[in-house]
Write an enzyme that holds these catalytic residues in place. Sequence first.
Site, PDB file in Angstrom:
ATOM      1  N   ILE A  22       2.904   1.123   8.472  1.00  0.00           N
ATOM      2  CA  ILE A  22       3.567  -0.013   9.099  1.00  0.00           C
ATOM      3  C   ILE A  22       2.703  -0.562  10.229  1.00  0.00           C
ATOM      4  CG2 ILE A  22       5.915   0.683   8.494  1.00  0.00           C
ATOM      5  CD1 ILE A  22       6.220   1.850  11.296  1.00  0.00           C
ATOM      6  N   ILE A  37       0.840  -1.198   0.000  1.00  0.00           N
ATOM      7  CA  ILE A  37       0.000   0.000   0.000  1.00  0.00           C
ATOM      8  C   ILE A  37       0.874   1.246   0.000  1.00  0.00           C
ATOM      9  CG2 ILE A  37      -1.643   1.345   1.376  1.00  0.00           C
ATOM     10  CD1 ILE A  37      -2.811  -1.328   2.353  1.00  0.00           C
ATOM     11  N   LYS A  43      -5.589  -1.147  15.966  1.00  0.00           N
ATOM     12  CA  LYS A  43      -5.988  -0.166  14.950  1.00  0.00           C
ATOM     13  C   LYS A  43      -7.033   0.810  15.497  1.00  0.00           C
ATOM     14  CE  LYS A  43      -3.575  -1.410  11.272  1.00  0.00           C
ATOM     15  NZ  LYS A  43      -2.599  -0.519  10.596  1.00  0.00           N
ATOM     16  N   TYR A  66      -8.955 -11.177  12.455  1.00  0.00           N
ATOM     17  CA  TYR A  66      -8.155  -9.951  12.569  1.00  0.00           C
ATOM     18  C   TYR A  66      -7.606  -9.815  13.985  1.00  0.00           C
ATOM     19  CZ  TYR A  66      -6.615  -5.294  11.179  1.00  0.00           C
ATOM     20  OH  TYR A  66      -5.848  -4.188  10.860  1.00  0.00           O
TER      21      TYR A  66
END
Length: 273
Positions: free
Chosen positions: A111, A39, A181, A174
């Site tokens: 990252i 990405i 996140k 996940y």
Amino acid sequence: MSDKPIDPLPKVWDPDTRIGDMLKGRRGLVVGIANEHSIAYGCAAKLRAFGADLAVTWLNDKAERFVRPLAEQLEASVMMPLDVDQPGELEAVFARIAQEWGRLDFVIHSIAFAPREDLHGRVVDCSAEGFAQAMHVSCWSFLRMAKLAEPLMAEGGVLVTMSYYGADKVIGNYNMMGPVKAALEASVRYAAAELGGKGIRVFAVSPGPLKTRAASGIAHFDELVQMAQARAPAHRLVDIAEVGRVVAFLVGGASSGMTGDTIYVDGGLHIVG
């Protein structure tokens, strides 16, 4: 400015692919390129295509042989190693940028890391050490970059990090990265509030699942991809060029009235219940 709706991203940087000068004169740091499928590389290629000058980092000696050729194709002015787990390396990158450029207009932080044994287990079973390392690499490093970038953004700037839908909803497999996140997205909001008075805008970009090296660490990732394709209104995955275009928009002046948001680039997947 002309930019094809969905163009294949050039595997190598070619000056003839320049698509405009929207970002001409802007200088920025891109962290997180591992290969041409990253990405971060999609962002770097689009930022360069719009005229920006780049500083590019790689994780270590092993990664350098993959990333340095891409950085050279992007005509990066600064190329350096950066492992945020190693004391002093992050500070060295910003010191070099200060020496070479004297200022910074944007930072792209792409990252994330979690130890495999913690990532593949239940959230409630993760180790303190694994959770701390995931937070350090994936979240705290962004806040540290914001701190180091602040004095170099005397005339304002833009900070962008990469998140995922699992920060907001529970996504199978996940696991621990969901809470990490979520912390990253909260950090974006707080940093935007604290730095907004200096003209520094802060964003999280949340792409749909992409087949990157980082994603390969997620258990049953192919099932996640299939789910996304089936459920997203667009019925397809996005690509790194599409993510790069959105990042270029955020870095550019057209987004001057925005800050603190999480921007989804996922074919509408996040709107589906």
